[in-house]
Design a protein around this motif. Structure first.
Motif, PDB file in Angstrom:
ATOM      1  N   ASP A 154      -3.282  -4.761  -0.725  1.00  0.00           N
ATOM      2  CA  ASP A 154      -3.920  -5.305   0.466  1.00  0.00           C
ATOM      3  C   ASP A 154      -4.556  -4.191   1.288  1.00  0.00           C
ATOM      4  O   ASP A 154      -5.701  -4.296   1.736  1.00  0.00           O
ATOM      5  CB  ASP A 154      -2.873  -6.064   1.297  1.00  0.00           C
ATOM      6  N   TYR A 155      -3.824  -3.112   1.487  1.00  0.00           N
ATOM      7  CA  TYR A 155      -4.315  -2.000   2.305  1.00  0.00           C
ATOM      8  C   TYR A 155      -5.544  -1.336   1.691  1.00  0.00           C
ATOM      9  O   TYR A 155      -6.516  -1.027   2.378  1.00  0.00           O
ATOM     10  CB  TYR A 155      -3.199  -0.973   2.496  1.00  0.00           C
ATOM     11  N   PHE A 156      -5.497  -1.115   0.383  1.00  0.00           N
ATOM     12  CA  PHE A 156      -6.596  -0.423  -0.294  1.00  0.00           C
ATOM     13  C   PHE A 156      -7.678  -1.369  -0.819  1.00  0.00           C
ATOM     14  O   PHE A 156      -8.604  -0.931  -1.505  1.00  0.00           O
ATOM     15  CB  PHE A 156      -6.052   0.419  -1.459  1.00  0.00           C
ATOM     16  N   GLU A 199      -0.095  -3.128  13.948  1.00  0.00           N
ATOM     17  CA  GLU A 199       0.478  -2.677  12.675  1.00  0.00           C
ATOM     18  C   GLU A 199       0.238  -1.194  12.519  1.00  0.00           C
ATOM     19  O   GLU A 199      -0.866  -0.696  12.776  1.00  0.00           O
ATOM     20  CB  GLU A 199      -0.130  -3.422  11.490  1.00  0.00           C
ATOM     21  N   TYR A 200       1.288  -0.493  12.069  1.00  0.00           N
ATOM     22  CA  TYR A 200       1.151   0.932  11.819  1.00  0.00           C
ATOM     23  C   TYR A 200       0.434   1.166  10.498  1.00  0.00           C
ATOM     24  O   TYR A 200       0.553   0.368   9.561  1.00  0.00           O
ATOM     25  CB  TYR A 200       2.523   1.597  11.796  1.00  0.00           C
ATOM     26  N   PRO A 201      -0.313   2.274  10.388  1.00  0.00           N
ATOM     27  CA  PRO A 201      -0.990   2.578   9.117  1.00  0.00           C
ATOM     28  C   PRO A 201       0.011   2.980   8.051  1.00  0.00           C
ATOM     29  O   PRO A 201       1.190   3.202   8.327  1.00  0.00           O
ATOM     30  CB  PRO A 201      -1.912   3.749   9.486  1.00  0.00           C
ATOM     31  N   ILE A 202      -0.472   3.080   6.842  1.00  0.00           N
ATOM     32  CA  ILE A 202       0.383   3.468   5.736  1.00  0.00           C
ATOM     33  C   ILE A 202       1.034   4.823   6.043  1.00  0.00           C
ATOM     34  O   ILE A 202       0.371   5.748   6.518  1.00  0.00           O
ATOM     35  CB  ILE A 202      -0.430   3.520   4.427  1.00  0.00           C
ATOM     36  N   PRO A 203       2.331   4.968   5.837  1.00  0.00           N
ATOM     37  CA  PRO A 203       2.994   6.248   6.132  1.00  0.00           C
ATOM     38  C   PRO A 203       2.401   7.383   5.300  1.00  0.00           C
ATOM     39  O   PRO A 203       2.014   7.191   4.143  1.00  0.00           O
ATOM     40  CB  PRO A 203       4.452   5.984   5.756  1.00  0.00           C
ATOM     41  N   ILE A 204       2.354   8.556   5.888  1.00  0.00           N
ATOM     42  CA  ILE A 204       1.744   9.701   5.214  1.00  0.00           C
ATOM     43  C   ILE A 204       2.525  10.080   3.959  1.00  0.00           C
ATOM     44  O   ILE A 204       1.978  10.665   3.018  1.00  0.00           O
ATOM     45  CB  ILE A 204       1.644  10.909   6.187  1.00  0.00           C
ATOM     46  N   ASN A 205       3.830   9.735   3.917  1.00  0.00           N
ATOM     47  CA  ASN A 205       4.645  10.091   2.752  1.00  0.00           C
ATOM     48  C   ASN A 205       4.790   8.945   1.758  1.00  0.00           C
ATOM     49  O   ASN A 205       5.577   9.027   0.821  1.00  0.00           O
ATOM     50  CB  ASN A 205       6.028  10.544   3.200  1.00  0.00           C
ATOM     51  N   ALA A 206       4.025   7.852   1.942  1.00  0.00           N
ATOM     52  CA  ALA A 206       4.178   6.682   1.075  1.00  0.00           C
ATOM     53  C   ALA A 206       3.914   7.041  -0.386  1.00  0.00           C
ATOM     54  O   ALA A 206       2.947   7.756  -0.702  1.00  0.00           O
ATOM     55  CB  ALA A 206       3.236   5.572   1.526  1.00  0.00           C
ATOM     56  N   LEU A 207       4.764   6.545  -1.270  1.00  0.00           N
ATOM     57  CA  LEU A 207       4.532   6.710  -2.695  1.00  0.00           C
ATOM     58  C   LEU A 207       3.414   5.762  -3.132  1.00  0.00           C
ATOM     59  O   LEU A 207       3.272   4.666  -2.599  1.00  0.00           O
ATOM     60  CB  LEU A 207       5.803   6.391  -3.481  1.00  0.00           C
ATOM     61  N   LEU A 208       2.605   6.198  -4.098  1.00  0.00           N
ATOM     62  CA  LEU A 208       1.545   5.361  -4.655  1.00  0.00           C
ATOM     63  C   LEU A 208       1.855   5.121  -6.130  1.00  0.00           C
ATOM     64  O   LEU A 208       2.258   6.039  -6.852  1.00  0.00           O
ATOM     65  CB  LEU A 208       0.178   6.021  -4.497  1.00  0.00           C
ATOM     66  N   CYS A 209       1.640   3.894  -6.568  1.00  0.00           N
ATOM     67  CA  CYS A 209       1.925   3.540  -7.943  1.00  0.00           C
ATOM     68  C   CYS A 209       0.959   2.452  -8.382  1.00  0.00           C
ATOM     69  O   CYS A 209       0.191   1.914  -7.570  1.00  0.00           O
ATOM     70  CB  CYS A 209       3.377   3.084  -8.104  1.00  0.00           C
ATOM     71  N   GLY A 210       1.012   2.099  -9.681  1.00  0.00           N
ATOM     72  CA  GLY A 210       0.127   1.063 -10.185  1.00  0.00           C
ATOM     73  C   GLY A 210      -1.332   1.418  -9.948  1.00  0.00           C
ATOM     74  O   GLY A 210      -1.750   2.572 -10.094  1.00  0.00           O
ATOM     75  N   ARG A 211      -2.108   0.431  -9.531  1.00  0.00           N
ATOM     76  CA  ARG A 211      -3.535   0.650  -9.304  1.00  0.00           C
ATOM     77  C   ARG A 211      -3.826   1.379  -7.989  1.00  0.00           C
ATOM     78  O   ARG A 211      -4.984   1.699  -7.703  1.00  0.00           O
ATOM     79  CB  ARG A 211      -4.269  -0.692  -9.336  1.00  0.00           C
ATOM     80  N   ALA A 212      -2.783   1.633  -7.204  1.00  0.00           N
ATOM     81  CA  ALA A 212      -2.988   2.377  -5.956  1.00  0.00           C
ATOM     82  C   ALA A 212      -3.033   3.884  -6.184  1.00  0.00           C
ATOM     83  O   ALA A 212      -3.439   4.630  -5.282  1.00  0.00           O
ATOM     84  CB  ALA A 212      -1.878   2.047  -4.964  1.00  0.00           C
ATOM     85  N   VAL A 213      -2.643   4.338  -7.370  1.00  0.00           N
ATOM     86  CA  VAL A 213      -2.657   5.771  -7.658  1.00  0.00           C
ATOM     87  C   VAL A 213      -4.092   6.303  -7.523  1.00  0.00           C
ATOM     88  O   VAL A 213      -5.042   5.709  -8.031  1.00  0.00           O
ATOM     89  CB  VAL A 213      -2.099   6.054  -9.062  1.00  0.00           C
ATOM     90  N   GLY A 214      -4.215   7.415  -6.821  1.00  0.00           N
ATOM     91  CA  GLY A 214      -5.527   8.021  -6.646  1.00  0.00           C
ATOM     92  C   GLY A 214      -6.247   7.597  -5.381  1.00  0.00           C
ATOM     93  O   GLY A 214      -7.252   8.201  -5.009  1.00  0.00           O
ATOM     94  N   HIS A 215      -5.752   6.571  -4.721  1.00  0.00           N
ATOM     95  CA  HIS A 215      -6.377   6.161  -3.459  1.00  0.00           C
ATOM     96  C   HIS A 215      -5.971   7.110  -2.344  1.00  0.00           C
ATOM     97  O   HIS A 215      -4.896   7.693  -2.342  1.00  0.00           O
ATOM     98  CB  HIS A 215      -5.977   4.724  -3.107  1.00  0.00           C
ATOM     99  N   HIS A 216      -6.836   7.226  -1.367  1.00  0.00           N
ATOM    100  CA  HIS A 216      -6.637   8.185  -0.288  1.00  0.00           C
ATOM    101  C   HIS A 216      -5.924   7.516   0.875  1.00  0.00           C
ATOM    102  O   HIS A 216      -6.375   6.487   1.378  1.00  0.00           O
ATOM    103  CB  HIS A 216      -7.991   8.738   0.180  1.00  0.00           C
ATOM    104  N   LYS A 217      -4.809   8.118   1.300  1.00  0.00           N
ATOM    105  CA  LYS A 217      -4.100   7.592   2.462  1.00  0.00           C
ATOM    106  C   LYS A 217      -4.769   8.114   3.734  1.00  0.00           C
ATOM    107  O   LYS A 217      -5.007   9.322   3.876  1.00  0.00           O
ATOM    108  CB  LYS A 217      -2.632   8.018   2.426  1.00  0.00           C
ATOM    109  N   ARG A 218      -5.073   7.223   4.627  1.00  0.00           N
ATOM    110  CA  ARG A 218      -5.753   7.595   5.860  1.00  0.00           C
ATOM    111  C   ARG A 218      -4.866   8.528   6.677  1.00  0.00           C
ATOM    112  O   ARG A 218      -3.699   8.224   6.936  1.00  0.00           O
ATOM    113  CB  ARG A 218      -6.054   6.335   6.676  1.00  0.00           C
ATOM    114  N   PRO A 219      -5.393   9.690   7.111  1.00  0.00           N
ATOM    115  CA  PRO A 219      -4.575  10.588   7.929  1.00  0.00           C
ATOM    116  C   PRO A 219      -4.294   9.965   9.290  1.00  0.00           C
ATOM    117  O   PRO A 219      -5.078   9.166   9.795  1.00  0.00           O
ATOM    118  CB  PRO A 219      -5.456  11.841   8.066  1.00  0.00           C
ATOM    119  N   LEU A 220      -3.142  10.328   9.861  1.00  0.00           N
ATOM    120  CA  LEU A 220      -2.761   9.784  11.164  1.00  0.00           C
ATOM    121  C   LEU A 220      -3.343  10.634  12.280  1.00  0.00           C
ATOM    122  O   LEU A 220      -3.594  11.799  12.114  1.00  0.00           O
ATOM    123  CB  LEU A 220      -1.235   9.736  11.282  1.00  0.00           C
TER     124      LEU A 220
END
Length: 541
Positions: free
Chosen positions: A383-385, A520-541
């Motif tokens: 959903d996020y990405f 809603e808070y953004p995705i945590p900076i330490n969130a693990l990425l898996c599946g099709r989310a691997v390689g996506h960029h987490k928005r900096p806080l």
């Protein structure tokens, strides 16, 4: 370096601190999850330990504390921990179920960041992946009121976590194989109290003093009745809600539920049985612990006291007697009695019915005919990405369809800040138990038969108990009111773990177009990425 000595890098900790929700105290926990040999029913079996403990260590906290729980996975398979009843305000990324959070790979660690915002009470944590819950990995969570907030009872002389639940002697991997082959699980082998079988656990009391027990049913499928030989229990709190202080001789605790009771050591000094026994089952399983008076010289003897067995009416009447204490202070969905839920019009009714059936020759369970199948990517990350093809909103109907069971990744949409009614309809012959992650809700009504619009005439619209897990009796319905004030992707599930594993769950997507941190808070900076989310960029806080 030892896993327990591994620390989150200092620079990352600074970033993690930046995500904290308030300038409230911080509490840090470092957990190492391992396999180990345990003897809950007297025979050795493999269990899941946290820092070498079974059950795991308690989490002690105070309202609004920020919790940093660094979990190192020393198992040989992915692992997740979920927080039963802790609401994770505006942050479903930390929920610890596969629909929201990537598993911790073997040999890796992840730091959960939670704030127990505006909460008090008794809860527990447990492993949510695979069938790990059948091996342990669970423990108690207590959230105390802030020091200046009055509590509607005197401070007890002792405060104990009591984890009760049914248990299998089989390894959790063997139980999972049974389910994967499309079969039902056999009846459990026993019941545990704090990880031990009959008379294995003991609690020592001083004569004349009052004590608090925080009782949670962490088992896999059985409702349990809890009682203390010769003593009355005063119910004072249910999953974060101070209750009217009703006295019971025994208490039904359904799977996933938590209760706090007070009792006074006011009997003849000797040892007494503490009993947990199965409810609504033809075969009755019973286990005991020991209540030991400090000046006792008489051990427990004879059979433990019996309790209710298959009586449904007794249990319904008890459930209806559990009411919110409207005069008590403390965080809850009705703060200081000002939020009058019964005076607010609901905007939507969702009806949820369970069913069981065969799909491709294998046993499955469903809600509104949909048997949930996990996607290859956590739904919240998709959903996020904006990753397409992982799920679709509306893949489960908001009312029973009456059709046969089929497979899908079921997600139901709902709008932020709406006030809705959910009716759980149970047309089966068993008691069921349902939990909604991220929320407390008001249990406004329950009765036998089919729910209709006229059933609303018997709702409790004044002081219904607010909680996160509710039972639904056989051939009966339970209705709840929910204020959708927590944006995110939230798991709605059966607490019968085999049913949950075989599809009796869905996700409620509480959505807003707002991108404000207020919502809603953004995705945590330490969130693990898996599946099709691997390689996506987490928005900096």
């Amino acid at each position: 370096m030892s896993p327990l000595k591994m620390a989150v890098p200092f620079a990352l900790l600074l970033l993690l601190f930046a995500t904290a929700k308030a300038e409230s105290p911080y509490r840090f926990f470092s957990w190492n999850v391992t396999y180990g040999t345990i003897y809950p029913l007297g025979k050795p079996q493999q269990g899941i330990l946290i820092n070498g403990q079974f059950p795991g260590p308690d989490i002690h906290s105070v309202t609004n504390d920020n919790l940093y729980i660094n979990v190192f996975n020393s198992l040989d398979e992915p692992f997740l921990i979920s927080w039963n009843g802790v609401q994770n305000r505006r942050n479903s990324y930390e929920d610890g179920v596969y629909g929201t959070t990537c598993p911790i790979p073997p040999g890796k660690n992840f730091t959960y960041i939670l704030q127990v915002k505006d909460q008090i009470g008794s809860f527990y944590y447990f492993p949510s992946l695979a069938f790990h819950k059948a091996a342990g990995g669970f423990g108690g969570i207590r959230i105390l009121s802030r020091p200046l907030i009055p509590v509607p009872f005197d401070e007890p002389a002792g405060d104990w976590t009591v984890l009760i639940g049914d248990w299998y002697q089989k390894n959790h991997t063997d139980l999972k194989k049974i389910l994967d082959r499309g079969h039902k699980l056999p009846f459990p082998d026993g019941i545990l109290i704090n990880g031990r079988g009959p008379s294995g656990a003991s609690f020592t009391v001083e004569p004349g003093k009052t004590y608090r027990l925080r009782i949670s049913n962490v088992g896999l499928q059985n409702s349990l009745n809890f009682r203390i030989q010769g003593h009355k229990m005063k119910l004072v709190e249910v999953e974060g809600t101070h209750t009217m202080q009703t006295t019971f001789s025994s208490l039904d605790v359904h799977v996933g539920q938590s209760y706090s009771v007070l009792f006074t050591a006011d009997q003849t000094p000797q040892d007494y049985y503490i009993v947990a026994s199965s409810r609504f089952s033809t075969k009755i399983l019973t286990t005991t612990a020991v209540l030991h008076y400090s000046n006792s010289n008489r051990p427990v003897s004879g059979p433990p006291p019996g309790g209710p067995t298959i009586q449904i009416d007794w249990s319904i009447n008890q459930a209806r007697a559990i009411r919110t204490n409207l005069t008590a202070s403390g965080p809850r969905p009705n703060p200081q009695g000002s939020y009058h839920y019964g005076m607010i019009n609901t905007t939507k009714t969702i009806r949820v019915a369970s069913s069981a059936g065969q799909v491709n020759g294998k046993q499955r369970y469903a809600l509104n005919s949909v048997s949930f199948v996990p996607a290859d990517t956590p739904l919240k990350l998709a959903d996020y990405f904006n990753i397409g093809g992982v799920f679709r909103v509306g893949s489960i109907s908001s009312a029973p369809t009456g059709g046969g069971v089929y497979l899908d990744t079921s997600v139901m949409g709902a709008d932020y800040r709406t006030f809705i009614e959910i009716v759980f309809q149970n047309d089966e012959d068993i008691v069921q138990s349902y939990h909604i992650n991220g929320y407390q809700f008001w249990v406004v009504g329950m009765d036998g038969g089919q729910w209709t619009a006229d059933s609303r005439n018997q709702y409790n619209l004044r002081d219904a108990v607010a909680r996160s897990t509710t039972q639904v009796y056989p051939k009966s319905w339970t209705a709840i009111y929910v204020a959708l004030d927590n944006v995110g992707m939230w798991n709605v599930r059966s607490e019968f773990w085999a049913r949950q594993y075989l599809g009796q769950q869905f996700y409620l997507r509480v959505y807003t177009t707002s991108t404000s941190l207020r919502d809603e808070y953004p995705i945590p900076i330490n969130a693990l990425l898996c599946g099709r989310a691997v390689g996506h960029h987490k928005r900096p806080l």
